[in-house]
Design an enzyme around this catalytic site. Structure first.
Site, PDB file in Angstrom:
ATOM      1  N   SER A 185       0.854  -1.193   0.000  1.00 22.64           N
ATOM      2  CA  SER A 185       0.000   0.000   0.000  1.00 22.64           C
ATOM      3  C   SER A 185       0.888   1.240   0.000  1.00 22.64           C
ATOM      4  CB  SER A 185      -0.859  -0.010   1.265  1.00 22.64           C
ATOM      5  OG  SER A 185      -1.363   1.280   1.548  1.00 22.64           O
ATOM      6  N   TYR A 210      -3.266  -0.180  10.004  1.00 22.60           N
ATOM      7  CA  TYR A 210      -3.111  -0.552   8.590  1.00 22.60           C
ATOM      8  C   TYR A 210      -1.707  -0.194   8.099  1.00 22.60           C
ATOM      9  CZ  TYR A 210      -4.436  -0.663   3.595  1.00 22.60           C
ATOM     10  OH  TYR A 210      -4.525  -0.940   2.244  1.00 22.60           O
TER      11      TYR A 210
HETATM   12  P1  NAP Z   1     -11.825  -5.186  -0.394  1.00 22.93           P
HETATM   13  O1  NAP Z   1     -12.675  -4.723  -1.514  1.00 22.93           O
HETATM   14  O2  NAP Z   1     -12.178  -4.819   1.017  1.00 22.93           O
HETATM   15  O3  NAP Z   1     -11.651  -6.783  -0.498  1.00 22.93           O
HETATM   16  C1  NAP Z   1     -10.869  -7.411   0.491  1.00 22.93           C
HETATM   17  C2  NAP Z   1     -11.017  -8.906   0.290  1.00 22.93           C
HETATM   18  O4  NAP Z   1     -10.283  -9.575   1.322  1.00 22.93           O
HETATM   19  C3  NAP Z   1     -12.473  -9.369   0.411  1.00 22.93           C
HETATM   20  O5  NAP Z   1     -12.724 -10.394  -0.520  1.00 22.93           O
HETATM   21  C4  NAP Z   1     -12.515  -9.915   1.827  1.00 22.93           C
HETATM   22  O6  NAP Z   1     -13.476 -10.917   2.022  1.00 22.93           O
HETATM   23  C5  NAP Z   1     -11.141 -10.542   1.924  1.00 22.93           C
HETATM   24  N1  NAP Z   1     -10.768 -10.800   3.323  1.00 22.93           N
HETATM   25  C6  NAP Z   1     -10.711  -9.922   4.342  1.00 22.93           C
HETATM   26  N2  NAP Z   1     -10.345 -10.553   5.467  1.00 22.93           N
HETATM   27  C7  NAP Z   1     -10.180 -11.871   5.158  1.00 22.93           C
HETATM   28  C8  NAP Z   1      -9.817 -13.030   5.881  1.00 22.93           C
HETATM   29  N3  NAP Z   1      -9.551 -12.979   7.199  1.00 22.93           N
HETATM   30  N4  NAP Z   1      -9.749 -14.206   5.231  1.00 22.93           N
HETATM   31  C9  NAP Z   1     -10.040 -14.273   3.905  1.00 22.93           C
HETATM   32  N5  NAP Z   1     -10.392 -13.219   3.145  1.00 22.93           N
HETATM   33  C10 NAP Z   1     -10.455 -12.030   3.783  1.00 22.93           C
HETATM   34  O7  NAP Z   1     -10.357  -4.670  -0.614  1.00 22.93           O
HETATM   35  P2  NAP Z   1      -9.568  -4.217  -1.930  1.00 22.93           P
HETATM   36  O8  NAP Z   1      -9.677  -2.745  -2.099  1.00 22.93           O
HETATM   37  O9  NAP Z   1      -9.910  -5.129  -3.057  1.00 22.93           O
HETATM   38  O10 NAP Z   1      -8.077  -4.509  -1.415  1.00 22.93           O
HETATM   39  C11 NAP Z   1      -7.437  -5.736  -1.635  1.00 22.93           C
HETATM   40  C12 NAP Z   1      -6.035  -5.579  -1.086  1.00 22.93           C
HETATM   41  O11 NAP Z   1      -5.435  -4.404  -1.636  1.00 22.93           O
HETATM   42  C13 NAP Z   1      -6.001  -5.379   0.440  1.00 22.93           C
HETATM   43  O12 NAP Z   1      -4.858  -6.013   0.969  1.00 22.93           O
HETATM   44  C14 NAP Z   1      -5.859  -3.852   0.581  1.00 22.93           C
HETATM   45  O13 NAP Z   1      -5.240  -3.507   1.810  1.00 22.93           O
HETATM   46  C15 NAP Z   1      -4.976  -3.553  -0.582  1.00 22.93           C
HETATM   47  N6  NAP Z   1      -5.003  -2.173  -1.056  1.00 22.93           N
HETATM   48  C16 NAP Z   1      -6.180  -1.604  -1.428  1.00 22.93           C
HETATM   49  C17 NAP Z   1      -6.147  -0.286  -1.931  1.00 22.93           C
HETATM   50  C18 NAP Z   1      -7.385   0.441  -2.373  1.00 22.93           C
HETATM   51  O14 NAP Z   1      -7.288   1.675  -2.544  1.00 22.93           O
HETATM   52  N7  NAP Z   1      -8.512  -0.226  -2.546  1.00 22.93           N
HETATM   53  C19 NAP Z   1      -4.942   0.387  -2.044  1.00 22.93           C
HETATM   54  C20 NAP Z   1      -3.769  -0.242  -1.605  1.00 22.93           C
HETATM   55  C21 NAP Z   1      -3.815  -1.534  -1.124  1.00 22.93           C
HETATM   56  P3  NAP Z   1     -14.917 -10.552   2.683  1.00 22.93           P
HETATM   57  O15 NAP Z   1     -15.691  -9.872   1.622  1.00 22.93           O
HETATM   58  O16 NAP Z   1     -15.474 -11.875   3.103  1.00 22.93           O
HETATM   59  O17 NAP Z   1     -14.634  -9.644   3.867  1.00 22.93           O
HETATM   60  C1  GCO Z   2      -7.051   5.115   3.343  1.00 23.44           C
HETATM   61  C2  GCO Z   2      -7.137   4.187   2.162  1.00 23.44           C
HETATM   62  C3  GCO Z   2      -5.753   3.752   1.765  1.00 23.44           C
HETATM   63  C4  GCO Z   2      -5.848   2.831   0.571  1.00 23.44           C
HETATM   64  C5  GCO Z   2      -4.525   2.305   0.181  1.00 23.44           C
HETATM   65  C6  GCO Z   2      -3.607   3.358  -0.337  1.00 23.44           C
HETATM   66  O1  GCO Z   2      -7.953   5.073   4.198  1.00 23.44           O
HETATM   67  O2  GCO Z   2      -6.104   5.908   3.364  1.00 23.44           O
HETATM   68  O3  GCO Z   2      -7.941   3.068   2.469  1.00 23.44           O
HETATM   69  O4  GCO Z   2      -5.136   3.105   2.819  1.00 23.44           O
HETATM   70  O5  GCO Z   2      -6.652   1.732   0.860  1.00 23.44           O
HETATM   71  O6  GCO Z   2      -3.954   1.499   1.127  1.00 23.44           O
HETATM   72  O7  GCO Z   2      -2.498   2.715  -0.915  1.00 23.44           O
END
Ligand code: NAP
Ligand code: GCO
Length: 261
Positions: free
Chosen positions: A146, A159
């Site tokens: 992230s 986080y």
């Molecule tokens: P999301 O829409 O919240 O999806 C997260 C997924 O992880 C969901 O399928 C959730 O399942 C699953 N999950 C959570 N806890 C779990 C557990 N204990 N066991 C198995 N599955 C679990 O998140 P996203 O935005 O796609 O993010 C995916 C990854 O990218 C995460 O690691 C997040 O930190 C990272 N990320 C996201 C962003 C962003 O801006 N979106 C940016 C940087 C990094 P459920 O639906 O059952 O809860």
């Molecule tokens: C926040 C956001 C970010 C993104 C991501 C950025 O609340 O600042 O959720 O953390 O998810 O991780 O890279």
């Protein structure tokens, strides 16, 4: 350079938490590149929903119910995959949660839960697949880090601590298993439009405009923006890339931000 270096033909990939969101996009890209897709979610209904979503794209995905923080469930899932599909070549530690709470109002239990999913689980999954990757003579582990692997902001202490640790776990897996031809890299997505960031994008939330002003691309990212980088890091094209976090952020980390008008 052979262009089929980017092919994932014949490879088996496990993407955690990939019923939707970033994980679903990455898994779909891997399938298009020729890989066999395995994914998990905590609830059977979401696994079923995920399988149906993959089917809509013409992808046969293998779905498993598994809480990634539960080592016994992970061991069982990996054994099932090895039995039903084959030995995992590519692991994407994608499953993750965030809790946006001011640190002094956050309970230790909340903090621990975020660390458990976002940091301990990638350790558990990686430990579960590395022995077979060593036997097979190669492996790819991609940790979804992230911007918070590099930067902090209010309300995301747990986080950021987890994602900072995940960056260092990435470097350590590289250090410890690079000699076994295992490449472990991270992807650091910027602000991506998924359910996780929905609260930040609601109409009128000033954070939405803030992010757009801070991002040279002038927009939120989409899960599709991550597909190419994820295929690169899973393919032979990145066999000499190890311990690196590739930020896919529209330039936000490089930019001081647009002057307010
Ligand atoms: P999301 O829409 O919240 O999806 C997260 C997924 O992880 C969901 O399928 C959730 O399942 C699953 N999950 C959570 N806890 C779990 C557990 N204990 N066991 C198995 N599955 C679990 O998140 P996203 O935005 O796609 O993010 C995916 C990854 O990218 C995460 O690691 C997040 O930190 C990272 N990320 C996201 C962003 C962003 O801006 N979106 C940016 C940087 C990094 P459920 O639906 O059952 O809860
Ligand atoms: C926040 C956001 C970010 C993104 C991501 C950025 O609340 O600042 O959720 O953390 O998810 O991780 O890279």
């Amino acid at each position: 350079m052979e262009m089929n270096q980017f092919s994932l033909e014949g490879k088996i990939a496990l993407i955690t938490g990939a019923s939707y969101g970033i994980g679903f996009a990455i898994a779909s890209a891997y399938a298009k590149a020729g890989a066999t897709i395995c994914f998990n979610d905590m609830k059977q209904e979401l696994v079923d929903k995920g399988i149906a979503s993959y089917q809509e794209l013409g992808i046969k995905a293998y779905g498993y119910v598994c809480d990634v923080t539960n080592e016994d469930m992970v061991t069982e899932m990996i054994a099932k995959i090895e039995q039903e599909v084959g030995v995992i070549d590519i692991l994407v530690n994608n499953a993750g949660i965030i809790k946006r709470i001011p640190m002094c109002e956050m309970t230790a239990a909340d903090f621990r839960q975020v660390i458990d999913v976002d940091l301990n689980a990638p350790f558990i999954l990686s430990k579960a697949v590395i022995p077979s990757m060593i036997k097979k003579g190669h492996g790819k582990i991609i940790n979804i880090c992230s911007l918070m692997s590099e930067l902090g902001r209010e309300t995301v202490s747990a986080y950021a601590a987890a994602k900072g640790g995940l960056k260092m776990l990435t470097k350590n897996i590289c250090s410890e298993y690079g000699a076994s031809n295992i490449q472990c890299n991270g992807i650091g997505p910027g602000y991506i439009a998924t359910p996780q960031t929905e609260p930040l994008r609601v109409k009128g939330n000033p954070f939405n405009d803030f992010i757009i002003a801070k991002t040279p691309a002038g927009r939120w990212g989409t899960p599709e923006d991550l597909m190419g980088p994820a295929v690169f890091l899973a393919s032979d094209a990145s066999n000499f890339v190890n311990g690196h976090v590739l930020y896919v952020d529209g330039g936000i980390l490089a930019y001081i931000g647009k002057q307010p008008e």
